[in-house]
Design a protein around this motif. Structure first.
Motif, mmCIF file in Angstrom:
data_model
loop_
_atom_site.group_PDB
_atom_site.id
_atom_site.type_symbol
_atom_site.label_atom_id
_atom_site.label_comp_id
_atom_site.label_asym_id
_atom_site.label_seq_id
_atom_site.Cartn_x
_atom_site.Cartn_y
_atom_site.Cartn_z
ATOM 1 N N LYS A 209 0.835 -1.200 0.000
ATOM 2 C CA LYS A 209 0.000 0.000 0.000
ATOM 3 C C LYS A 209 0.874 1.256 0.000
ATOM 4 C CE LYS A 209 -3.824 0.683 2.136
ATOM 5 N NZ LYS A 209 -4.730 0.784 1.002
ATOM 6 N N GLN A 210 0.400 2.277 -0.702
ATOM 7 C CA GLN A 210 1.135 3.532 -0.822
ATOM 8 C C GLN A 210 0.549 4.644 0.044
ATOM 9 O OE1 GLN A 210 3.994 3.611 -2.583
ATOM 10 N NE2 GLN A 210 3.600 1.424 -2.902
ATOM 11 N N THR A 211 -0.532 4.343 0.761
ATOM 12 C CA THR A 211 -1.148 5.324 1.652
ATOM 13 C C THR A 211 -1.103 4.807 3.085
ATOM 14 O OG1 THR A 211 -3.339 4.373 1.258
ATOM 15 C CG2 THR A 211 -2.666 6.232 -0.128
ATOM 16 N N VAL A 212 -1.049 5.727 4.026
ATOM 17 C CA VAL A 212 -0.942 5.369 5.441
ATOM 18 C C VAL A 212 -2.336 5.140 6.011
ATOM 19 C CG1 VAL A 212 -0.164 6.122 7.714
ATOM 20 C CG2 VAL A 212 1.180 6.671 5.684
ATOM 21 N N LEU A 213 -2.531 4.004 6.671
ATOM 22 C CA LEU A 213 -3.793 3.731 7.349
ATOM 23 C C LEU A 213 -3.864 4.566 8.632
ATOM 24 C CD1 LEU A 213 -3.908 -0.170 7.040
ATOM 25 C CD2 LEU A 213 -4.929 1.523 5.530
ATOM 26 N N ALA A 214 -5.052 5.085 8.933
ATOM 27 C CA ALA A 214 -5.274 5.909 10.127
ATOM 28 C C ALA A 214 -4.286 7.067 10.180
ATOM 29 C CB ALA A 214 -5.182 5.060 11.392
ATOM 30 N N ALA A 215 -4.060 7.720 9.046
ATOM 31 C CA ALA A 215 -3.075 8.803 8.974
ATOM 32 C C ALA A 215 -3.439 9.955 9.905
ATOM 33 C CB ALA A 215 -2.957 9.290 7.532
ATOM 34 N N THR A 216 -4.723 10.270 10.027
ATOM 35 C CA THR A 216 -5.141 11.373 10.901
ATOM 36 C C THR A 216 -4.807 11.074 12.362
ATOM 37 O OG1 THR A 216 -6.949 11.901 9.370
ATOM 38 C CG2 THR A 216 -7.090 12.785 11.604
ATOM 39 N N PHE A 217 -5.038 9.847 12.783
ATOM 40 C CA PHE A 217 -4.738 9.460 14.163
ATOM 41 C C PHE A 217 -3.244 9.618 14.456
ATOM 42 C CE2 PHE A 217 -3.121 5.978 16.838
ATOM 43 C CZ PHE A 217 -3.691 6.333 18.042
ATOM 44 N N TYR A 218 -2.404 9.078 13.599
ATOM 45 C CA TYR A 218 -0.961 9.163 13.841
ATOM 46 C C TYR A 218 -0.458 10.602 13.724
ATOM 47 C CZ TYR A 218 -0.899 4.080 13.700
ATOM 48 O OH TYR A 218 -1.129 2.758 13.969
ATOM 49 N N HIS A 219 -1.130 11.404 12.910
ATOM 50 C CA HIS A 219 -0.754 12.819 12.818
ATOM 51 C C HIS A 219 -1.094 13.545 14.118
ATOM 52 C CE1 HIS A 219 -0.139 16.826 11.182
ATOM 53 N NE2 HIS A 219 -1.364 17.160 11.559
ATOM 54 N N TYR A 220 -2.258 13.300 14.683
ATOM 55 C CA TYR A 220 -2.630 13.913 15.958
ATOM 56 C C TYR A 220 -1.703 13.445 17.084
ATOM 57 C CZ TYR A 220 -7.044 15.591 13.965
ATOM 58 O OH TYR A 220 -7.987 16.228 13.218
ATOM 59 N N LEU A 221 -1.323 12.176 17.048
ATOM 60 C CA LEU A 221 -0.463 11.638 18.098
ATOM 61 C C LEU A 221 0.925 12.286 18.055
ATOM 62 C CD1 LEU A 221 -0.987 9.581 20.304
ATOM 63 C CD2 LEU A 221 0.007 7.823 18.833
ATOM 64 N N ALA A 222 1.458 12.470 16.859
ATOM 65 C CA ALA A 222 2.705 13.227 16.644
ATOM 66 C C ALA A 222 3.836 12.756 17.551
ATOM 67 C CB ALA A 222 2.451 14.724 16.838
ATOM 68 N N LEU A 223 4.151 11.471 17.494
ATOM 69 C CA LEU A 223 5.267 10.952 18.280
ATOM 70 C C LEU A 223 6.585 11.342 17.620
ATOM 71 C CD1 LEU A 223 3.915 7.388 19.119
ATOM 72 C CD2 LEU A 223 3.804 9.448 20.509
ATOM 73 N N PRO A 224 7.478 11.986 18.346
ATOM 74 C CA PRO A 224 8.712 12.471 17.708
ATOM 75 C C PRO A 224 9.662 11.360 17.297
ATOM 76 C CG PRO A 224 8.763 12.858 20.082
ATOM 77 C CD PRO A 224 7.382 12.378 19.764
ATOM 78 N N TRP A 225 9.516 10.179 17.857
ATOM 79 C CA TRP A 225 10.446 9.094 17.579
ATOM 80 C C TRP A 225 9.874 8.046 16.627
ATOM 81 C CZ3 TRP A 225 7.851 4.774 18.927
ATOM 82 C CH2 TRP A 225 6.853 4.899 19.901
ATOM 83 N N ALA A 226 8.643 8.231 16.146
ATOM 84 C CA ALA A 226 7.955 7.176 15.401
ATOM 85 C C ALA A 226 8.562 6.930 14.020
ATOM 86 C CB ALA A 226 6.474 7.511 15.262
ATOM 87 N N GLY A 227 9.163 7.927 13.394
ATOM 88 C CA GLY A 227 9.746 7.729 12.074
ATOM 89 C C GLY A 227 8.712 7.779 10.966
ATOM 90 N N ASP A 228 9.067 7.195 9.817
ATOM 91 C CA ASP A 228 8.209 7.216 8.647
ATOM 92 C C ASP A 228 7.019 6.278 8.863
ATOM 93 O OD1 ASP A 228 7.051 7.389 6.195
ATOM 94 O OD2 ASP A 228 8.635 6.348 5.095
ATOM 95 N N PRO A 229 5.785 6.785 8.895
ATOM 96 C CA PRO A 229 4.637 5.904 9.145
ATOM 97 C C PRO A 229 4.405 4.891 8.028
ATOM 98 C CG PRO A 229 3.900 8.115 8.595
ATOM 99 C CD PRO A 229 5.385 8.193 8.763
ATOM 100 N N LEU A 230 4.729 5.252 6.779
ATOM 101 C CA LEU A 230 4.530 4.308 5.684
ATOM 102 C C LEU A 230 5.506 3.145 5.784
ATOM 103 C CD1 LEU A 230 2.863 3.735 3.194
ATOM 104 C CD2 LEU A 230 4.527 5.023 1.841
#
Length: 642
Positions: free
Chosen positions: A558-579
């Motif tokens: 997949k080329q799109t991030v699942l639950a992108a809005t949730f991970y954007h709101y969470l904004a973890l500085p150490w999470a890295g590339d969500p895709l």
């Protein structure tokens, strides 16, 4: 208990609880400004408080009355309802109708509070519909109304025990939407508080409703069977313990360091005093003669009604934690901060107990070990391998929900997939190999005097119920097991669910139950209502295996991030590339899905081999018997010729 005394007790309890509620509302002041909301006016404030109190009382009467009908009142051997159970079921059905009406009325009231408008203005469609779409509490009341309607539809014509159990499940589900949307679901620690209330509210409602059903039974016939009194006392003690223990966590979360200084804390302290007084009544209940028991039952109801009024009043007041301890963005979403990056040490050592699954795991292990001990005390054998499988399955559940894995799982998709696969595939395989249903049927005592069904008969009845046969169908189990992957992750459902704690818990529970159902059908040590030959079960297993591989491959591509809005709101500085993390999660789903499948294939082949050996031994024994009979026949013929 006479009819007049019964009415006096009911009216006294209801009036006392309502008086507590109205007193708190009258002295609370402006409870809207601290939350940034507009005041909808006194009519809406008082009206919503009264409607909520009526809904709480009716919900308790419905759920507790059904619990009384199903598990307290002695039933009949043929699965029918006794006179006591039927009367309690009809009482619960009447409460369900009242609950439904109160929930329907509460929808515009909750919308009015959310919009900051009087309820008369909120009833207009141009105001009501947008408010219901934007606010969550009106939706919760709609869900409550649906559950109350189902419970009333099942309970009113109920003539069998299974129907009452179905109505009990529907009513129990109707208690949870307001828990998921109440004060406890907001701010820091809301994960702990909400999970605790998932135990607290059903226990309190079962206790109060069953008590009212007992009072109604005393009004009809003063002489109560000892079995009924013993079962009720066991229920009340259990509910008291659960209510007391589970109520500590949300109280601490919502008051924080302010303690009992605030009005909210003082009311909470009064609730604790009422609960302790009720516990003292329960302790004295079984030591008194029948005449004193009636008075104690009435006092117990008045105290619980007072507690219900106080609980409704707590929903009106603003918890001190809200204005005095503002939550961060991560605490608003998860209930806790995840600023520290995940490491192997933190995944192992950073435990945060999941107060829904951790108690469930501990109680399941304790009940299983008690059953094994009961078998061994009477000289019966229970395989140690089954004990190890059961303990191992619940250990996996405990680790992935309460250890650092469970804490960090919402932060990254890869760890979420680890918990998903563990709950859906690894734990269920071990749990079904433990044979809990077989153990229950062997260890639980039979009904009293061979006429009144008990716990063993309840388990056997549920095992052969039509709903169990439906879900135990291999096609249904396979569709739920594999189809839920695609329905959840390849739609907007996953993104919406990740934003709410209660939805996280529903996902975990669904993973565990759907995995257990499929594993039970394929390799379970317990017999299913639809027992398949070993070759057919092996075919079902091989038919399902490719779907898990396809699921992992699709995730990785997949080329799109699942639950992108949730991970954007969470904004973890150490999470890295969500895709990239999502692709890692797809690889985890692909690889880890093969291991439990292989375990199931091996377990199925072993079961197949052992079954063939048992059949061969039976054939040898039957063959020897036939040979002996044939020789005896020849001997008899020879004797006749002589």
């Amino acid at each position: 208990m006479t009819t007049s005394r019964f009415r006096t007790v009911l009216v006294t309890g209801v009036v006392a609880g309502l008086a507590v509620l109205l007193l708190v509302v009258a002295t609370a002041g402006d409870v809207y400004a601290p939350l940034g909301n507009a005041d909808p006016g006194p009519m809406t404030t008082y009206g919503f408080a009264v409607v909520r109190f009526v809904a709480d009382e009716a919900a308790a009467g419905c759920f507790g009355g059904l619990v009384f009908a199903a598990f307290v009142a002695p039933g009949q051997r043929d699965g029918g309802l006794s006179a006591d159970a039927f009367g309690a079921a009809r009482f619960a059905a009447g409460c369900a109708v009242c609950w439904l009406a109160a929930a329907v009325v509460a929808v515009p009231f909750s919308a009015a509070v959310a919009a900051g408008l009087p309820v008369a203005q909120a009833l207009r469609p141009e105001v009501l519909l947008p408010t219901m779409s934007a606010a969550t509490e009106p939706k919760a009341w709609v869900a409550v109304a649906v559950a109350a309607a189902v419970a009333s539809a099942l309970a009113w014509p109920a003539m069998t025990w299974r129907t009452v159990v179905g109505a009990t499940v529907a009513a129990g589900l109707g208690l949870l939407p307001l828990v998921a949307d109440g004060h406890a679901s907001v701010g820091a620690g809301h994960d702990l508080a909400t999970n605790a209330l998932f135990w607290h509210v059903p226990a309190a409602c079962a206790w109060l409703g069953a008590l009212v059903a007992l009072l109604a039974r005393l009004r009809r016939r003063p002489a109560v069977p000892e079995l009924l009194l013993r079962r009720y006392h066991r229920l009340s003690v259990t509910c008291f313990v659960i209510t007391a223990v589970s109520g500590v966590v949300p109280g601490l979360v919502l008051t924080r360091s302010d303690g009992f200084v605030s009005r909210y804390g003082l009311l909470l302290a009064a609730e604790v005093v009422v609960l302790i007084a009720t516990g003292c009544v329960i302790a004295a209940w079984r030591r008194r003669p029948d005449t004193s028991r009636v008075r104690l039952v009435g006092a117990e109801f008045v105290l619980l009604a007072l507690g219900t009024g106080g609980s409704a009043a707590l929903t009106v007041l603003v918890p001190p934690a809200f204005p005095n301890h503002p939550a961060t963005a991560q605490e608003i979403i998860l209930g806790y901060d995840l600023n520290a990056p995940q490491t192997a040490a933190r995944l192992v050592l950073d435990w945060r107990p999941d107060l829904l699954f951790a108690p469930l795991a501990l109680m399941a292990v304790a009940a299983y070990l008690v059953g094994v001990r009961r078998l061994r005390r009477r000289g019966d054998h229970w395989p140690p391998g089954r004990v190890a499988a059961w303990l191992g399955g619940w250990a996996i559940v405990l680790v992935v929900t309460s250890s650092g894995l469970g804490v960090y799982a919402p932060g990254t998709f890869s760890l979420h997939m680890v918990t998903h696969m563990a709950l859906n595939m690894f734990a269920p395989v071990l749990l079904v190999l433990g044979g809990p249903v077989t153990l229950a049927l062997r260890a639980l005592p039979a009904g009293a005097h061979g006429e009144i069904p008990g716990a063993r008969e309840w388990v056997a009845s549920l095992l052969h119920a039509p709903v169990t046969r439906f879900f135990a169908h291999p096609a249904v189990a396979a569709i739920l097991f594999t189809g839920s992957f695609y329905a959840l992750y390849f739609s907007d459902l996953f993104g919406e669910a990740m934003q709410f704690h209660w939805a996280h818990q529903v996902m975990k529970l669904h993973f565990l139950l759907s995995g257990y159902l499929f594993a039970w059908v394929v390799v379970g040590a317990d017999r299913t209502p639809r027992r398949l030959p070993h070759l057919a079960r092996l075919g079902v297993l091989f038919a399902v295996m490719p779907f898990h591989a396809f699921f992992g491959v699709i995730l990785m591509s997949k080329q799109t991030v699942l639950a992108a809005t949730f991970y954007h709101y969470l904004a973890l500085p150490w999470a890295g590339d969500p895709l990239a993390d999502q692709r890692l999660g797809g690889g985890i789903a692909w690889v880890s899905g093969e291991i439990p499948m292989l375990v199931m294939v091996i377990a199925l082949l072993v079961q197949w081999s052992r079954d063939d050996e048992r059949r061969a031994r039976r054939a040898d024994r039957s063959g020897g018997d036939e040979l002996e009979a044939y020789n005896a026949m020849l001997t008899e013929l020879a004797a006749r010729r002589r």
